[in-house]
Design a protein around this motif. Structure first.
Motif, PDB file in Angstrom:
ATOM      1  N   GLY A 104      55.060   1.389  14.674  1.00 24.72           N
ATOM      2  CA  GLY A 104      55.998   1.314  15.791  1.00 24.72           C
ATOM      3  C   GLY A 104      56.787   0.025  15.832  1.00 24.72           C
ATOM      4  O   GLY A 104      57.824  -0.052  16.500  1.00 24.72           O
ATOM      5  N   ALA A 105      56.319  -0.989  15.118  1.00 27.43           N
ATOM      6  CA  ALA A 105      56.950  -2.313  15.166  1.00 27.43           C
ATOM      7  C   ALA A 105      57.908  -2.536  14.003  1.00 27.43           C
ATOM      8  O   ALA A 105      58.276  -3.691  13.735  1.00 27.43           O
ATOM      9  CB  ALA A 105      55.869  -3.392  15.171  1.00 27.43           C
ATOM     10  N   PHE A 118      50.789  -6.237  19.934  1.00 27.45           N
ATOM     11  CA  PHE A 118      49.424  -5.721  19.729  1.00 27.45           C
ATOM     12  C   PHE A 118      48.531  -6.095  20.913  1.00 27.45           C
ATOM     13  O   PHE A 118      47.790  -5.262  21.443  1.00 27.45           O
ATOM     14  CB  PHE A 118      48.819  -6.280  18.436  1.00 27.45           C
ATOM     15  CG  PHE A 118      48.986  -5.394  17.231  1.00 27.45           C
ATOM     16  CD1 PHE A 118      48.409  -4.123  17.203  1.00 27.45           C
ATOM     17  CD2 PHE A 118      49.705  -5.817  16.126  1.00 27.45           C
ATOM     18  CE1 PHE A 118      48.546  -3.309  16.097  1.00 27.45           C
ATOM     19  CE2 PHE A 118      49.855  -4.999  15.006  1.00 27.45           C
ATOM     20  CZ  PHE A 118      49.274  -3.743  14.991  1.00 27.45           C
ATOM     21  N   GLU A 119      48.611  -7.358  21.318  1.00 28.06           N
ATOM     22  CA  GLU A 119      47.783  -7.816  22.440  1.00 28.06           C
ATOM     23  C   GLU A 119      48.112  -7.043  23.711  1.00 28.06           C
ATOM     24  O   GLU A 119      47.217  -6.671  24.478  1.00 28.06           O
ATOM     25  CB  GLU A 119      47.987  -9.321  22.637  1.00 28.06           C
ATOM     26  CG  GLU A 119      47.408 -10.164  21.504  1.00 28.06           C
ATOM     27  CD  GLU A 119      47.771 -11.635  21.607  1.00 28.06           C
ATOM     28  OE1 GLU A 119      48.546 -11.991  22.534  1.00 28.06           O
ATOM     29  OE2 GLU A 119      47.300 -12.421  20.770  1.00 28.06           O
ATOM     30  N   ARG A 151      52.278   3.029  20.405  1.00 27.52           N
ATOM     31  CA  ARG A 151      53.176   2.859  19.258  1.00 27.52           C
ATOM     32  C   ARG A 151      54.609   2.610  19.721  1.00 27.52           C
ATOM     33  O   ARG A 151      55.330   1.777  19.147  1.00 27.52           O
ATOM     34  CB  ARG A 151      53.119   4.107  18.365  1.00 27.52           C
ATOM     35  CG  ARG A 151      53.935   3.989  17.086  1.00 27.52           C
ATOM     36  CD  ARG A 151      53.823   5.245  16.246  1.00 27.52           C
ATOM     37  NE  ARG A 151      54.285   6.423  16.981  1.00 27.52           N
ATOM     38  CZ  ARG A 151      54.199   7.676  16.528  1.00 27.52           C
ATOM     39  NH1 ARG A 151      53.640   7.908  15.356  1.00 27.52           N
ATOM     40  NH2 ARG A 151      54.641   8.679  17.240  1.00 27.52           N
ATOM     41  N   ALA A 152      55.045   3.316  20.772  1.00 27.33           N
ATOM     42  CA  ALA A 152      56.383   3.084  21.314  1.00 27.33           C
ATOM     43  C   ALA A 152      56.498   1.675  21.908  1.00 27.33           C
ATOM     44  O   ALA A 152      57.520   0.997  21.737  1.00 27.33           O
ATOM     45  CB  ALA A 152      56.707   4.133  22.377  1.00 27.33           C
ATOM     46  N   LEU A 153      55.442   1.209  22.569  1.00 30.24           N
ATOM     47  CA  LEU A 153      55.467  -0.140  23.144  1.00 30.24           C
ATOM     48  C   LEU A 153      55.529  -1.219  22.064  1.00 30.24           C
ATOM     49  O   LEU A 153      56.043  -2.314  22.315  1.00 30.24           O
ATOM     50  CB  LEU A 153      54.234  -0.354  24.020  1.00 30.24           C
ATOM     51  CG  LEU A 153      54.156   0.476  25.302  1.00 30.24           C
ATOM     52  CD1 LEU A 153      52.838   0.222  26.017  1.00 30.24           C
ATOM     53  CD2 LEU A 153      55.330   0.170  26.221  1.00 30.24           C
ATOM     54  N   LEU A 159      64.127   0.319  27.058  1.00 33.01           N
ATOM     55  CA  LEU A 159      64.090   1.601  27.753  1.00 33.01           C
ATOM     56  C   LEU A 159      63.079   2.482  27.032  1.00 33.01           C
ATOM     57  O   LEU A 159      63.221   2.754  25.841  1.00 33.01           O
ATOM     58  CB  LEU A 159      65.466   2.281  27.747  1.00 33.01           C
ATOM     59  CG  LEU A 159      65.504   3.731  28.255  1.00 33.01           C
ATOM     60  CD1 LEU A 159      65.101   3.812  29.728  1.00 33.01           C
ATOM     61  CD2 LEU A 159      66.893   4.340  28.055  1.00 33.01           C
ATOM     62  N   LEU A 160      62.041   2.899  27.748  1.00 31.33           N
ATOM     63  CA  LEU A 160      60.985   3.734  27.174  1.00 31.33           C
ATOM     64  C   LEU A 160      61.236   5.183  27.579  1.00 31.33           C
ATOM     65  O   LEU A 160      61.321   5.504  28.767  1.00 31.33           O
ATOM     66  CB  LEU A 160      59.625   3.272  27.686  1.00 31.33           C
ATOM     67  CG  LEU A 160      58.387   4.035  27.201  1.00 31.33           C
ATOM     68  CD1 LEU A 160      58.244   3.948  25.679  1.00 31.33           C
ATOM     69  CD2 LEU A 160      57.131   3.497  27.886  1.00 31.33           C
TER      70      LEU A 160
END
Length: 239
Positions: A104-105, A118-119, A151-153, A159-160
């Motif tokens: 996701g990153a 990750f944290e 994964r999106a975060l 905007l999610l």
């Protein structure tokens, strides 16, 4: 006046001769949760896919933070900060939890930011931290949904976009997922959520749009929609 993160005007989406979305307008203010509700086939997922660049707009414009994104490449839209957690989760089942999160990153250039993300994910989802070395195919449905949102975060979304995050989950897991979305809202994350669980969604949303056969049938502040007898009868039933 609240800044508008996402603005949609006159959006039409066609699949061949079928017009799935028929000219909707929609705004998502910065830092708010906006719900996009409606029955199956109403055009909700098509709208999210068009925002993400995965589906082409037949007509209309989509603007994110003042920039037109209609027709842009999905990767460019993601790099701008519009990140979708898709319906069906679409997890890489042969990767570990941590490897899935790292995918996701891919648009995040800073190692320090990836570490911070990750944290953040493990703080929101302690269960994922416990299972970070497990293969993803061993996870439960609720854990897979947590992984999809995590994964999106990881992409540092401005905007999610959440597509049916409660689909197929047990009631207690649904409660946990919506509690996480409420925490994201409290942290200032801007969210556009597509859901069939209208009552739970409106409890955490600021504003809602109800689509019916590709058009907006009702819209308004979430607390007003919860009291709207038309919505209750058409979409909430006896609940």
């Amino acid at each position: 006046m609240t800044d508008i993160a996402l603005s949609i005007r006159g959006l039409k989406i066609r699949y061949g001769a079928i017009e799935a979305v028929k000219g909707i307008d929609l705004d998502v203010p910065q830092g708010q949760v906006v719900a996009l509700l409606g029955a199956n086939g109403a055009g909700k997922t098509s709208t999210l896919r068009c925002i993400s660049g995965l589906t082409e707009a037949a007509e209309g414009t989509i603007t994110f933070q003042g920039q037109k994104i209609t027709g842009k490449d999905p990767e460019k839209i993601t790099k701008m900060g519009v990140v979708q957690s898709p319906e069906g989760r679409q997890i890489f089942r042969d990767l570990t939890v941590e490897e899935n999160l790292r995918t996701g990153a891919f648009t995040v250039g800073s190692r320090a930011q990836v570490k911070a993300n990750f944290e953040m994910c493990y703080e929101y989802f302690p269960r994922l931290k416990e299972r970070r070395s497990q293969m993803s195919y061993t996870l439960s449905g609720g854990e897979l949904q947590m992984l999809a949102i995590g994964r999106a975060l990881m992409a540092s979304p401005k905007l999610l976009l959440l597509d049916e995050p409660s689909l197929g989950l047990a009631p207690l897991v649904v409660r946990d997922i919506f509690a996480i979305i409420a925490r994201l809202k409290a942290a200032g994350t801007t969210v556009l959520i597509v859901e069939q669980n209208a009552l739970q969604t409106l409890k955490i949303a600021d504003y809602g749009y109800v689509l019916a056969t590709g058009k907006t049938s009702i819209e308004g502040p979430a607390h007003e929609l919860m009291a709207d007898t038309r919505l209750v009868e058409a979409y909430l039933g006896s609940s």
